[in-house]
Design a protein around this motif. Structure first.
Motif, PDB file in Angstrom:
ATOM      1  N   PHE A 179      -5.266  -0.018 -12.478  1.00 40.62           N
ATOM      2  CA  PHE A 179      -4.772   1.320 -12.785  1.00 40.62           C
ATOM      3  C   PHE A 179      -4.622   1.517 -14.302  1.00 40.62           C
ATOM      4  CE2 PHE A 179      -1.336   4.413 -13.366  1.00 40.62           C
ATOM      5  CZ  PHE A 179      -1.822   5.484 -12.627  1.00 40.62           C
ATOM      6  N   ALA A 239      -3.577  -4.616  -8.726  1.00 39.27           N
ATOM      7  CA  ALA A 239      -3.654  -3.166  -8.579  1.00 39.27           C
ATOM      8  C   ALA A 239      -3.201  -2.456  -9.846  1.00 39.27           C
ATOM      9  CB  ALA A 239      -2.808  -2.715  -7.384  1.00 39.27           C
ATOM     10  N   ARG A 240      -2.110  -2.924 -10.447  1.00 45.11           N
ATOM     11  CA  ARG A 240      -1.607  -2.258 -11.652  1.00 45.11           C
ATOM     12  C   ARG A 240      -2.529  -2.507 -12.851  1.00 45.11           C
ATOM     13  NH1 ARG A 240       3.038   0.162 -10.753  1.00 45.11           N
ATOM     14  NH2 ARG A 240       4.367  -0.532  -9.023  1.00 45.11           N
ATOM     15  N   LYS A 277      -8.677   8.963 -11.181  1.00 42.63           N
ATOM     16  CA  LYS A 277      -9.977   8.311 -11.141  1.00 42.63           C
ATOM     17  C   LYS A 277     -10.816   8.713 -12.361  1.00 42.63           C
ATOM     18  CE  LYS A 277      -9.008   6.730  -7.005  1.00 42.63           C
ATOM     19  NZ  LYS A 277      -8.639   5.327  -6.785  1.00 42.63           N
ATOM     20  N   LEU A 323       2.679   1.678  -3.514  1.00 46.63           N
ATOM     21  CA  LEU A 323       1.772   2.105  -4.583  1.00 46.63           C
ATOM     22  C   LEU A 323       1.261   3.529  -4.350  1.00 46.63           C
ATOM     23  CD1 LEU A 323      -0.306  -1.153  -5.181  1.00 46.63           C
ATOM     24  CD2 LEU A 323       1.714  -0.336  -6.405  1.00 46.63           C
ATOM     25  N   HIS A 324       1.095   3.875  -3.086  1.00 50.18           N
ATOM     26  CA  HIS A 324       0.670   5.247  -2.780  1.00 50.18           C
ATOM     27  C   HIS A 324       1.749   6.250  -3.190  1.00 50.18           C
ATOM     28  CE1 HIS A 324      -1.141   8.626  -0.722  1.00 50.18           C
ATOM     29  NE2 HIS A 324      -0.014   8.813  -0.057  1.00 50.18           N
ATOM     30  N   VAL A 371      -7.277   1.530  -5.592  1.00 51.51           N
ATOM     31  CA  VAL A 371      -6.902   1.861  -6.963  1.00 51.51           C
ATOM     32  C   VAL A 371      -8.135   2.053  -7.843  1.00 51.51           C
ATOM     33  CG1 VAL A 371      -5.508   1.150  -8.950  1.00 51.51           C
ATOM     34  CG2 VAL A 371      -4.807   0.498  -6.647  1.00 51.51           C
ATOM     35  N   LEU A 428      -0.728   5.684  -7.479  1.00 51.71           N
ATOM     36  CA  LEU A 428      -1.809   4.863  -8.009  1.00 51.71           C
ATOM     37  C   LEU A 428      -3.144   5.151  -7.337  1.00 51.71           C
ATOM     38  CD1 LEU A 428       0.649   3.301  -9.208  1.00 51.71           C
ATOM     39  CD2 LEU A 428      -0.721   1.202  -8.935  1.00 51.71           C
ATOM     40  N   PHE A 429      -3.110   5.775  -6.134  1.00 48.31           N
ATOM     41  CA  PHE A 429      -4.356   6.041  -5.425  1.00 48.31           C
ATOM     42  C   PHE A 429      -4.855   7.471  -5.641  1.00 48.31           C
ATOM     43  CE2 PHE A 429      -2.413   3.049  -2.029  1.00 48.31           C
ATOM     44  CZ  PHE A 429      -2.606   1.968  -2.872  1.00 48.31           C
ATOM     45  N   LYS A 466       0.833  -1.208   0.000  1.00 46.98           N
ATOM     46  CA  LYS A 466       0.000   0.000   0.000  1.00 46.98           C
ATOM     47  C   LYS A 466       0.865   1.254   0.000  1.00 46.98           C
ATOM     48  CE  LYS A 466      -3.298   2.430   2.963  1.00 46.98           C
ATOM     49  NZ  LYS A 466      -4.039   2.363   4.248  1.00 46.98           N
TER      50      LYS A 466
END
Length: 442
Positions: free
Chosen positions: A225, A221-222, A131, A120-121, A247, A125-126, A117
């Protein structure tokens, strides 16, 4: 905060300051230890201590947080707890407010979750800027999930009820186990390659941290994204939270909620259309009313600029000015009359005849005052004189002689008060009340 050396805390101030320091300096921390003194209150809150061989830490875990524990905490059990350090100000007790508790066996997964987490943050990615917005009226909805699970049935029931017109495409994927993460990633890429859906739903029913671990894998997650199609995640229950949720373009607490978020309700759409029709009718009526008001205003302006109307206004203005002039003339005449009366009064007061009468009256008044003052002064002087005469008579020798006494004097006028003052044969004068007698000493 900076304090002077002579600053004295109250107990409440010190506890509040310590609480602020603990909260700001430590933030969220993880602690591993052994449970002891575990107690659950009637309110549902749980109180316990976490200890090791040397120390112990008091903890409180409130009802909304401890409902997410998927095991029964018992004294002596090794656990991993997450929370914030603080102080219970009423007693001044140092404690930890826990919001997450895991068995030590699950601690490795949690650590890996936090590590992934955090990484990736840091990569962004978040971030909200990545979005994607959801389509308001999707024509095709893709479900990435197990085709035999309860999640797909719940989602299909919701979509059948809310959005019958939309086409539903299921991309079958393994959602648990070692092969789950690659399977989910492949289905995400396949859905983007085929590009036959307006939105994708990544859904799965509830389970333990191990059961849902595939949705915490970096490859999933990727893939979310990199998806050109918007993705809604609906994984587990409301208390479950995964990296895929962070994500995804939108997180839903359950699979059913994910289906509701992506599908417009037909009944709501009908109500919306009806409301829009009513709003359109109201807007049309308002527009017509507005045009009527404008037309009335223009008609009024035309009437106001008509020559006859302007002549009437001018005539009325002339009448108004004439009335104002008459009032001003009357007021000026009144002021002139008042001024004339004032001047006549002043002239009368300054005339010789009026001055003579006024001076005569003043002279008579002064003469009367002088006469009265003189009479009063003479009376007072007579009274003082009579008093002086009576006082003089009271101390006069003649008064004493009148009572039978006499004054003996020598021929030289010396008053004899002692027999030693005279000799035999010496002549004396004896003064009585009504005369003087000559005598000689024998």
């Amino acid at each position: 905060m900076p304090l002077s050396p002579d600053h004295v805390f109250t107990v409440s101030e010190l506890n509040s300051e310590v609480k602020w320091l603990l909260d700001t300096q430590f933030g969220v921390v993880w602690v591993e230890g052994e449970l002891s003194n575990t107690m659950r209150a009637r309110t549902g809150h749980m109180y316990f201590s976490v200890k090791d061989s040397r120390s112990q830490l008091r903890c409180a875990m409130f009802r909304n947080d401890n409902r997410r524990i998927d095991f029964t905490p018992q004294d002596g059990q090794k656990v991993l707890v997450r929370g914030r350090l603080g102080i219970y100000e009423a007693r001044g007790d140092y404690q930890m407010v826990v919001d997450r508790m895991l068995e030590v066996g699950a601690g490795d997964l949690q650590a890996k979750f936090e590590q992934t987490k955090r990484r990736l943050h840091e990569e962004g990615l978040f971030d909200e800027q990545h979005k994607q917005s959801l389509p308001a009226f999707p024509r095709s909805i893709g479900l990435i999930t197990s085709p035999t699970g309860a999640a797909v049935r719940d989602a299909l029931n919701v979509l059948r009820r809310r959005c019958r017109h939309a086409q539903v495409i299921i991309y079958p994927a393994t959602v648990q186990g070692a092969t789950a993460a690659p399977s989910i990633a492949r289905m995400l890429k396949l859905a983007n390659k085929r590009n036959e859906c307006d939105v994708l739903l990544l859904i799965r029913g509830g389970g333990s941290l191990e059961d849902l671990w595939a949705f915490n894998e970096e490859v999933v997650a990727r893939s979310i994204f990199d998806s050109a199609l918007p993705v809604i995640s609906g994984i587990g229950h409301e208390i479950d939270f995964s990296i895929a949720d962070l994500v995804a373009d939108l997180r839903a607490p359950t699979p059913s909620a994910a289906a509701e978020l992506c599908s417009p309700d037909s009944a709501e759409l009908q109500q919306m259309i009806k409301a829009m029709q009513q709003r359109l009718l109201r807007q049309q009526e308002n527009t017509q009313s507005g045009h009527k008001v404008i037309l009335t205003r223009l008609q009024r302006r035309l009437d106001n600029h008509h020559p006859q109307s302007r002549l009437r206004q001018r005539a009325q203005r002339c009448d108004e000015l004439e009335l104002r002039l008459q009032r001003q003339i009357i007021n000026a005449q009144g002021r002139a009359r008042n001024r004339l009366v004032q001047l006549q009064t002043r002239l009368k007061n300054l005339s010789p005849e009026h001055q003579f009468v006024r001076r005569s009256s003043q002279l008579s008044s002064l003469n009367s005052r002088l006469t009265n003052s003189t009479r009063t002064t003479l009376q007072r002087a007579g009274l003082r004189l009579d008093g002086s005469v009576r006082a003089l008579q009271a101390v006069s020798p003649l008064s004493t002689l009148g009572r039978g006494y006499a004054i003996v004097q020598t021929t030289t006028g010396t008053v004899v008060t002692n027999t030693d003052q005279v000799n035999a044969g010496e002549a004396l004068d004896i003064r009585v009340s009504a005369g003087k007698i000559s005598a000689r000493v024998t």
